[in-house]
Design an enzyme around this catalytic site. Structure first.
Site, PDB file in Angstrom:
ATOM      1  CB  CYS A   1       8.107   0.269   3.398  1.00 37.80           C
ATOM      2  SG  CYS A   1       8.259  -0.719   4.875  1.00 37.80           S
TER       3      CYS A   1
ATOM      4  CB  CYS B   1      13.246  -2.571   9.411  1.00 36.55           C
ATOM      5  SG  CYS B   1      11.632  -2.116   9.966  1.00 36.55           S
TER       6      CYS B   1
ATOM      7  CD  GLU C   1      13.535   3.642  10.728  1.00 35.14           C
ATOM      8  OE1 GLU C   1      13.620   2.767   9.846  1.00 35.14           O
ATOM      9  OE2 GLU C   1      14.240   3.646  11.745  1.00 35.14           O
TER      10      GLU C   1
ATOM     11  CG  ASN D   1      19.165  -5.156   6.216  1.00 33.12           C
ATOM     12  OD1 ASN D   1      20.255  -4.778   5.821  1.00 33.12           O
ATOM     13  ND2 ASN D   1      18.021  -4.773   5.674  1.00 33.12           N
TER      14      ASN D   1
ATOM     15  CB  CYS E   1      11.605 -10.537  15.507  1.00 30.54           C
ATOM     16  SG  CYS E   1       9.862 -10.883  15.235  1.00 30.54           S
TER      17      CYS E   1
ATOM     18  CB  CYS F   1       7.867  -3.665  17.420  1.00 25.17           C
ATOM     19  SG  CYS F   1       7.056  -5.218  16.988  1.00 25.17           S
TER      20      CYS F   1
ATOM     21  CB  CYS G   1      13.411  -7.117  14.113  1.00 25.50           C
ATOM     22  SG  CYS G   1      12.511  -5.662  13.574  1.00 25.50           S
TER      23      CYS G   1
ATOM     24  CB  SER H   1       7.524 -12.175   9.381  1.00 23.84           C
ATOM     25  OG  SER H   1       7.257 -10.953   8.745  1.00 23.84           O
ATOM     26  CG  LEU H   2       7.288 -19.375   8.124  1.00 26.32           C
ATOM     27  CD1 LEU H   2       6.090 -19.412   9.046  1.00 26.32           C
ATOM     28  CD2 LEU H   2       7.056 -20.291   6.923  1.00 26.32           C
TER      29      LEU H   2
ATOM     30  N   GLY I   1       6.833  -1.869  13.768  1.00 24.81           N
ATOM     31  CA  GLY I   1       5.573  -2.237  14.423  1.00 24.81           C
ATOM     32  C   GLY I   1       4.913  -3.468  13.848  1.00 24.81           C
ATOM     33  CD  GLU I   2       2.266  -8.046  13.816  1.00 21.08           C
ATOM     34  OE1 GLU I   2       3.346  -8.404  13.314  1.00 21.08           O
ATOM     35  OE2 GLU I   2       1.170  -8.238  13.245  1.00 21.08           O
TER      36      GLU I   2
HETATM   37  N1  SAH Z   1       5.730  -6.847  12.405  1.00 19.80           N
HETATM   38  C1  SAH Z   1       5.507  -7.150  11.033  1.00 19.80           C
HETATM   39  C2  SAH Z   1       5.894  -6.046  10.066  1.00 19.80           C
HETATM   40  C3  SAH Z   1       7.152  -5.284  10.332  1.00 19.80           C
HETATM   41  S1  SAH Z   1       8.690  -6.097  10.038  1.00 19.80           S
HETATM   42  C4  SAH Z   1       6.155  -8.450  10.663  1.00 19.80           C
HETATM   43  O1  SAH Z   1       6.833  -9.046  11.505  1.00 19.80           O
HETATM   44  O2  SAH Z   1       5.963  -8.915   9.552  1.00 19.80           O
HETATM   45  C5  SAH Z   1       8.798  -6.190   8.278  1.00 19.80           C
HETATM   46  C6  SAH Z   1       9.624  -7.361   7.787  1.00 19.80           C
HETATM   47  O3  SAH Z   1      11.026  -7.136   7.978  1.00 19.80           O
HETATM   48  C7  SAH Z   1       9.310  -8.663   8.497  1.00 19.80           C
HETATM   49  O4  SAH Z   1       9.277  -9.711   7.579  1.00 19.80           O
HETATM   50  C8  SAH Z   1      10.495  -8.786   9.426  1.00 19.80           C
HETATM   51  O5  SAH Z   1      10.633 -10.072   9.893  1.00 19.80           O
HETATM   52  C9  SAH Z   1      11.608  -8.290   8.540  1.00 19.80           C
HETATM   53  N2  SAH Z   1      12.839  -7.947   9.216  1.00 19.80           N
HETATM   54  C10 SAH Z   1      12.999  -7.397  10.426  1.00 19.80           C
HETATM   55  N3  SAH Z   1      14.301  -7.243  10.700  1.00 19.80           N
HETATM   56  C11 SAH Z   1      14.986  -7.689   9.641  1.00 19.80           C
HETATM   57  C12 SAH Z   1      16.356  -7.806   9.333  1.00 19.80           C
HETATM   58  N4  SAH Z   1      17.290  -7.411  10.180  1.00 19.80           N
HETATM   59  N5  SAH Z   1      16.690  -8.321   8.128  1.00 19.80           N
HETATM   60  C13 SAH Z   1      15.738  -8.721   7.250  1.00 19.80           C
HETATM   61  N6  SAH Z   1      14.414  -8.645   7.489  1.00 19.80           N
HETATM   62  C14 SAH Z   1      14.047  -8.146   8.678  1.00 19.80           C
END
Ligand code: SAH
Length: 347
Positions: A106, A334, A93, A291, A117, A113, A120, A215-216, A160-161
């Site tokens: 984006c 996402c 996407e 989300n 997380c 991935c 996600c 992404s903390l 993806g990461e």
């Molecule tokens: N792997 C990378 C980049 C892809 S995710 C990373 O972790 O940063 C892009 C961003 O979307 C990250 O900050 C991730 O934590 C966030 N994200 C993923 N799922 C989400 C959700 N359901 N709601 C809000 N942010 C989300």
């Protein structure tokens, strides 16, 4: 013999390739321009190359690309979500968003991935494979062509990461910013990571002008390990140490993403603890009401809780903004579009 993916080659790699073929070195620059500035998808179109060279190229090389499989356009703000199909039938996407300063895209960096997380959608089906530089570039080129808009910034925040696909992402960035290509300054690029500490140190060595986003999503190890398995390998103190070092070495401020999940990481105590952790880093915190993903039971924090969280950060001199929600009517989280599409095909 398998054909060579010529679109993934940086200019130095293309020069070496041309030398190997016995072609003059200026041919590499011409080829690069056709691929990355004019963005053609066949060797026939490269009209300033000798016919013999075009023939050899067509026989030995390929120009991989992506095609638009689905496209959702927001009726509210024009945000476009693309589901792209790759040549092996896999999908990824991209999202095109309009901001005051222009259009931002984006993009995805992997098919799926493996970071796991919990909140996600991208990780639900695991990692299929990494994207090549050509595929990432074509996410950008295709969105530009399809929308007719000039893309002025790119964020690596899709599926993806990026630091789990390090070499390809580095080549992608080199090609994206090269003079003979789109020539997009890396100042207009953000790379987001879930916190692969060794990757952050490798990236630091490159001294790129891009913005690093972390992404903390938690103020301590206990909460972070529950929601982000990567924290078990790289605990927060190690991650924040790498961030401090990155800031010191590159002079680039780091952005921290913090998705607020009701009752999990959104209390005033969490906000206070986060301030302690980020003190003195010149950090910017991007607050995102999470989300909802239908496979998970996390709920987004209420507006009041988000506002309270932001206030506490600001009172403690930690710069914080709440991410503006775009495309809320096409708000597949996402990775959700790809996941739904795959589910649909399996039925
Ligand atoms: N792997 C990378 C980049 C892809 S995710 C990373 O972790 O940063 C892009 C961003 O979307 C990250 O900050 C991730 O934590 C966030 N994200 C993923 N799922 C989400 C959700 N359901 N709601 C809000 N942010 C989300």
């Amino acid at each position: 013999m398998e054909k060579v993916d010529i679109k993934s080659m940086t200019l130095p790699k293309l020069e070496a390739f041309c030398a190997q073929q016995g072609w003059k070195s200026f041919r590499a620059g011409q080829l690069f321009q056709w691929l990355h500035q004019k963005q053609v998808d066949s060797f026939d179109q490269m009209t300033n190359l000798p016919a013999e060279m075009r023939k050899t190229l067509a026989e030995t090389c390929r120009i991989p690309g992506v095609s638009v499989r689905r496209k959702l356009v927001s009726q509210i703000d024009g945000t476009i979500k693309y589901l792209y199909e790759l040549e092996d039938g896999e999908t990824v996407e991209s999202v095109l968003m309009q901001y005051q300063h222009g259009y931002s895209l984006c993009i995805s960096t992997q098919v799926g991935c493996r970071m796991g997380c919990r909140f996600c959608a991208s990780t639900l089906l695991g990692l299929e494979r990494c994207l090549t530089p050509a595929e990432m570039l074509d996410e950008v080129y295709r969105a530009g062509k399809d929308s007719g808009q000039k893309i002025s910034s790119v964020v690596l925040m899709g599926i993806g990461e990026p630091l789990d696909n390090f070499e390809n992402v580095m080549d992608f960035l080199e090609i994206l910013s090269a003079e003979g290509g789109m020539h997009l300054s890396l100042r207009h690029v953000s790379l987001s990571t879930c916190g692969l500490v060794d990757g952050i140190y490798r990236l630091m060595e490159k001294k790129l002008q891009l913005t690093l986003s972390i992404s903390l999503h938690a103020p301590n190890d206990e909460i972070r390990s529950q929601t982000m398995p990567v924290n078990q390998k790289y605990p927060m103190d190690e991650l924040l140490k790498a961030c401090r070092e990155y800031f010191r070495q590159t002079g680039r401020r780091i952005s921290f993403e913090y998705a607020l999940i009701e009752g999990v990481n959104d209390t005033p105590a969490c906000a206070q603890q986060l301030c302690q952790k980020l003190k003195g880093m010149g950090a910017h915190v991007n607050l995102i009401p999470v989300n909802p993903v239908k496979e998970r039971d996390y709920r987004r924090s209420s507006r009041d809780r988000v506002r309270r969280f932001q206030q506490i950060l600001e009172q403690n001199h930690v710069n914080a903004t709440v991410r503006r929600e775009l495309g809320s009517d096409i708000n597949a989280a996402c990775g959700q579009l790809r996941r739904d599409d795959k589910g649909g095909r399996a039925c």
